[in-house]
Design a protein around this motif. Structure first.
Motif, PDB file in Angstrom:
ATOM      1  N   THR A   1       0.841  -1.196   0.000  1.00  0.00           N
ATOM      2  CA  THR A   1       0.000   0.000   0.000  1.00  0.00           C
ATOM      3  C   THR A   1       0.875   1.245   0.000  1.00  0.00           C
TER       4      THR A   1
ATOM      5  N   ASP B   1       0.467   4.813   0.685  1.00  0.00           N
ATOM      6  CA  ASP B   1      -0.485   5.713   1.337  1.00  0.00           C
ATOM      7  C   ASP B   1       0.072   7.127   1.282  1.00  0.00           C
ATOM      8  N   TYR B   2      -0.170   7.809   0.175  1.00  0.00           N
ATOM      9  CA  TYR B   2       0.357   9.160   0.003  1.00  0.00           C
ATOM     10  C   TYR B   2      -0.199  10.143   1.028  1.00  0.00           C
TER      11      TYR B   2
ATOM     12  N   SER C   1      -4.582   6.497  -1.521  1.00  0.00           N
ATOM     13  CA  SER C   1      -3.893   5.367  -0.916  1.00  0.00           C
ATOM     14  C   SER C   1      -4.143   4.189  -1.853  1.00  0.00           C
TER      15      SER C   1
ATOM     16  N   THR D   1      -3.426   0.197  -2.972  1.00  0.00           N
ATOM     17  CA  THR D   1      -2.966  -1.130  -2.570  1.00  0.00           C
ATOM     18  C   THR D   1      -2.847  -2.025  -3.787  1.00  0.00           C
TER      19      THR D   1
END
Length: 407
Positions: A170, A172-173, A298, A300
């Motif tokens: 993932t 996750d910016y 985000s 994944t």
């Protein structure tokens, strides 16, 4: 893949100029296949869920990993790269005793203009990211010194997409983190709130369908590019709010090429989310979704199912600010920034700045005080920027206006 064009130019679009070494081996239109291997890399977890903080520099993810008593290691995480790359120093430190023999064929990389470069292959005993370890990792050796100077942080390697083939990865910016979990084939992707899309992984990178108006095309999910969208316009009837225009040089694997930026008129649909009138960079290669778009999500990746899930709290269309510039692109060193190019018709061109000139100070501060993010922020908010040029042995100040390269 040795790039001999000097430091990646920065200025009109900071990281699009770096292009993250042409985003591994695919962004510049090159493909690679490592030699056949009898062994396969293995992924081992000390915990069921590994969370790593990252620095988002520009639109790129830099992962920091502890290295025992040594200084921490820094890796660029690049879903657009079909293999992992490491510095020569890290290869010597982590390489297997039975590394590829001297006669092993080198990997060929190709730039858009057809020029080729060679990289030596290697294999790493163990590459650790927090509490997850990747054993017996095939990699390529690359000199990251120029890119490290450009980013302002030492880069020890680039993590390619296949490294995470046994994980749920993932990016996750919004929370500046990477989450890695084991993928046993039964774990579910994130629940509600996300749009899941199948990707093609035949080239060992995630290629997904996106929609431009009523047309469907395929695009690479490329965290190694800072662009919004790199778009191949061949066969597409596109409407533009701003026609593509010269934006200075952009570095590729084997040298710089001219960059063209414009703004589409309409929506691009990405996993059920709308990008409104996005800024695009035209390319002759595979279209790609870059970090400037990905940083809103985000994301994944499940490489067992070949699926990616895009999660975003805000469902409103994503809008992109104008691309601002002084008209200068630079090659950066700690002591000075060399002008790599001047965009015709820009304020810098009107001020008489020429390629090759050296900048020693910005707003009366040494260039060493200006990292990439700070300079980008200055471009976004300032009306003009004071540069100090070194002309012979004499410093000369010039104030150059900031303009909207792509409104």
């Amino acid at each position: 893949m040795n790039r001999n064009a000097g430091n990646p130019p920065i200025g009109s679009r900071t990281f699009s100029a770096a292009m993250l070494l042409a985003a591994g081996l695919l962004l510049a239109g090159c493909t690679s296949v490592l030699p056949n291997r009898a062994r396969m890399e293995q992924t081992r977890f000390d915990r069921e869920l590994v969370e790593l903080p990252v620095r988002v520099i520009g639109n790129l993810m830099v992962v920091e990993s502890a290295a025992g008593r040594d200084a921490p290691l820094h890796f660029l995480l690049d879903t657009g790269a079909s293999t992992t790359m490491v510095s020569s120093e890290l290869s010597q430190r982590l390489g297997l005793d039975d590394d590829y023999p001297a006669g092993t064929p080198q990997v060929v990389t190709r730039s858009p203009d057809g020029r080729t470069s060679l990289l030596q292959s290697t294999r790493l005993r163990r590459l650790e990211l927090g509490d997850v370890a990747f054993d017996d990792v095939p990699a390529l050796i690359y000199d990251f010194s120029e890119l490290s100077s450009h980013l302002g942080v030492r880069i020890d390697g680039l993590l390619g997409f296949p490294l995470f083939s046994q994980t749920l990865l993932t990016l996750d910016y919004p929370h500046s983190r990477v989450v890695i979990a084991p993928n046993d084939g039964e774990s579910a992707l994130p629940p509600s709130g996300g749009g899941t899309v199948d990707f093609n992984n035949d080239q060992r990178v995630p290629i997904i369908p996106i929609r431009i108006g009523d047309r469907s095309i395929v695009a690479l999910i490329d965290s190694g590019s800072d662009a919004v969208i790199s778009l191949n316009p061949v066969g597409l009837e596109l409407d533009y709010l701003v026609l593509p225009r010269m934006a200075g040089p952009v570095a590729t694997v084997t040298g710089p090429r001219d960059q063209m930026l414009g703004r589409l008129d309409g929506l691009v649909q990405l996993a059920g989310h709308n990008l409104e009138n996005p800024i695009i960079e035209t390319t002759e290669d595979l279209s790609a979704i870059g970090g400037a778009a990905l940083r809103n999500f985000s994301i994944t990746f499940d490489q067992l199912r070949n699926q990616a899930t895009f999660v975003r709290e805000n469902t409103a269309p994503i809008r992109f600010e104008p691309q601002r510039s002084t008209g200068l692109a630079f090659n950066r060193t700690p002591a000075y920034w060399r002008v790599a190019a001047v965009i015709p018709g820009s304020p810098a061109a009107s001020a008489g700045v020429a390629a090759g000139e050296l900048v020693t100070r910005i707003d009366d501060e040494p260039v060493s005080a200006w990292n990439v993010d700070r300079f980008e922020q200055r471009l976004r908010t300032g009306r003009d920027i004071a540069f100090t040029f070194l002309i012979g042995r004499v410093e000369q100040a010039r104030t150059i206006s900031v303009y909207e390269l792509v409104p």
